[in-house]
Design a protein around this motif. Structure first.
Motif, PDB file in Angstrom:
ATOM      1  N   ARG A 164       0.841  -1.208   0.000  1.00 56.67           N
ATOM      2  CA  ARG A 164       0.000   0.000   0.000  1.00 56.67           C
ATOM      3  C   ARG A 164       0.872   1.252   0.000  1.00 56.67           C
ATOM      4  O   ARG A 164       0.622   2.202  -0.739  1.00 56.67           O
ATOM      5  CB  ARG A 164      -0.895  -0.027   1.238  1.00 56.67           C
ATOM      6  N   MET A 168       0.952   4.038  -2.912  1.00 57.67           N
ATOM      7  CA  MET A 168       0.673   5.445  -2.611  1.00 57.67           C
ATOM      8  C   MET A 168       1.807   6.321  -3.121  1.00 57.67           C
ATOM      9  O   MET A 168       1.553   7.367  -3.721  1.00 57.67           O
ATOM     10  CB  MET A 168       0.522   5.638  -1.093  1.00 57.67           C
TER      11      MET A 168
ATOM     12  N   PRO B 133      -1.434   5.361   7.720  1.00 58.25           N
ATOM     13  CA  PRO B 133      -2.143   5.297   6.439  1.00 58.25           C
ATOM     14  C   PRO B 133      -3.460   4.541   6.564  1.00 58.25           C
ATOM     15  O   PRO B 133      -3.546   3.538   7.276  1.00 58.25           O
ATOM     16  CB  PRO B 133      -1.172   4.534   5.527  1.00 58.25           C
ATOM     17  N   GLY B 134      -4.470   5.041   5.875  1.00 65.90           N
ATOM     18  CA  GLY B 134      -5.776   4.390   5.885  1.00 65.90           C
ATOM     19  C   GLY B 134      -5.740   3.118   5.069  1.00 65.90           C
ATOM     20  O   GLY B 134      -4.914   2.965   4.164  1.00 65.90           O
ATOM     21  N   GLU B 151      -5.515   8.745   2.372  1.00 67.30           N
ATOM     22  CA  GLU B 151      -6.179   8.960   3.659  1.00 67.30           C
ATOM     23  C   GLU B 151      -5.317   8.441   4.802  1.00 67.30           C
ATOM     24  O   GLU B 151      -4.690   7.382   4.679  1.00 67.30           O
ATOM     25  CB  GLU B 151      -7.533   8.232   3.648  1.00 67.30           C
ATOM     26  N   TRP B 152      -5.289   9.193   5.853  1.00 64.05           N
ATOM     27  CA  TRP B 152      -4.562   8.776   7.047  1.00 64.05           C
ATOM     28  C   TRP B 152      -5.424   9.041   8.282  1.00 64.05           C
ATOM     29  O   TRP B 152      -6.263   9.942   8.273  1.00 64.05           O
ATOM     30  CB  TRP B 152      -3.273   9.597   7.228  1.00 64.05           C
TER      31      TRP B 152
END
Lengths: 183, 213
Positions: A164, A168, B133-134, B151-152
């Motif tokens: 992830r 990102m 982190p989401g 998103e976090w």
């Protein structure tokens, strides 16, 4: 669905030294669909999506099953031009969707042999309407992948923390470049 | 004596868009955060503890929880990776899995009233933050992956401020201040011709405001 126009019969008239086209053009409709694939597998008894090279007979067999216009015989199909073949090739390989999966986790492990029955099974599992057997095969696959990705019980959809984070960073770098910004 | 009046002109106030995001790193650097889209506070652990005497409730103790928020952004500065434990070394190489670092954040929210859509703005100042982190792995199958926001979940360690309970957040409402003070205050947070942008201890900002009044 693909619509192509097959040229008429062509003869060489020695008297005028010209090619003459007779019988007129024929317009036919074809679909690269689960329905066509299923019929093909019923006849040849092997998986269509095996990745192995198709013989000339198998290839012609699939084109015949793709045709949905009634009354089209092999004689008409044998008149197909190079442009007709290119059109079929482009149509079969088209994505037929705007959905992308670039950020989905990559599946690991041995891949399953996909046959018509396996695809029908996926359709039943994800409640995909039966009418989708006539949609473009790639569109159907996209729908199945979307259903799969949206399935919260599928553990393969979970990205690891490292994956992830890497995704990102990759997406952020792309956006920073596109927007010409530092953040 | 006066009678209460409802819905008087200018009394309907709302906060709108977010802009001027600034990321403050623990080593003193400050970088603009253009892609910041929302900070949505979600405090956790706030409860009330009722007290009873002979079966009758006579008081309530409010248990103060932790400050927490959901942070969203379309893009983030590369420096933000450091707070996520990803350290850049030479030649474009990054080392992941390092310690998370604390950071600070400031951003503005616009204030509008029924009479004035540009009544002013608030500056929100957050310090001692940690960002987790989401887990948004399912968003990637949207028709356009480019609209997915990062998103976090951010949490904070409160700072001591004399005379107040420890906190990690200050809010500066510019509609209640003077242009001179706003300029001086923003020069600290955003920098000026002679000074670099920085995030001081919250107590320093409180004392700075006190000195002006």
């Amino acid at each position: 669905m693909l619509t192509i126009t097959i040229p008429g019969k062509e003869f060489f008239d020695e008297a005028t030294s010209r090619f003459i086209t007779t019988d007129g053009e024929t317009t036919i409709e074809l679909e690269h669909s689960l329905a066509a694939l299923s019929k093909w597998e019923s006849k040849y008894e092997k998986p269509f999506l095996s990745g192995k090279e198709k013989t000339s007979d198998e290839f012609w067999g699939y084109i015949q099953f793709m045709v949905i216009t009634p009354g089209v015989n092999t004689e008409i199909l044998s008149r197909m031009s190079r442009a007709n073949f290119d059109a079929i090739n482009d149509y079969v390989n088209s994505k037929e969707t705007a959905t992308t999966f670039s950020l989905l986790p990559q599946r690991k492990g041995r891949s399953e042999i996909v046959t018509a029955e396996v695809i029908y099974h996926w359709m039943v599992v994800y409640n995909i309407p039966e009418s989708w057997e006539h949609r473009h095969l790639n569109q159907l696959f996209t729908m199945i992948r979307v259903c799969n990705a949206k399935n919260p019980n599928n553990k393969q959809n979970k990205l690891s923390a490292a994956e992830r984070s890497a995704r990102m960073r990759e997406l952020n770098a792309q956006r920073l470049k596109e927007l010409n910004t530092t953040g | 004596m006066t009678t209460l009046v409802w819905d008087a002109s200018g009394q309907k106030v709302l906060e709108t868009g977010l802009d001027r995001g600034v990321l403050y790193l623990s080593d003193g650097r400050a970088v603009p955060w253009n892609g910041l889209t929302s900070v949505d506070p979600k405090p956790v652990g706030f409860t009330t503890q009722p007290l009873f005497f002979e079966g009758i409730k006579y008081n309530e103790i409010v248990v103060v929880g932790d400050w927490s928020a959901s942070l969203k952004a379309y893009t983030y500065p590369e420096e933000f990776m450091e707070v996520e434990g990803v350290i850049a070394i030479d030649n474009g190489l990054y080392v992941a899995g390092q310690d998370f670092d604390l950071f600070g954040l400031s951003y503005r929210t616009s204030i509008a009233t029924d009479l004035n859509p540009n009544a002013g703005y608030k500056i929100h100042i957050l310090t001692n933050l940690t960002a987790i982190p989401g887990n948004s792995s399912h968003k990637s199958s949207s028709p356009d992956p480019n609209v997915v926001e990062f998103e976090w979940t951010i949490t904070a360690i409160p700072q001591q401020i004399a005379g107040f309970r420890p906190t990690a957040e200050l809010i500066f409402d510019t509609t209640m201040s003077t242009p001179e003070f706003i300029a001086e205050f923003e020069a600290i947070l955003y920098g000026s011709d002679s000074t670099s942008a920085r995030l001081p201890y919250l107590e320093e900002l409180v004392n700075f405001a006190d000195a002006w009044s």
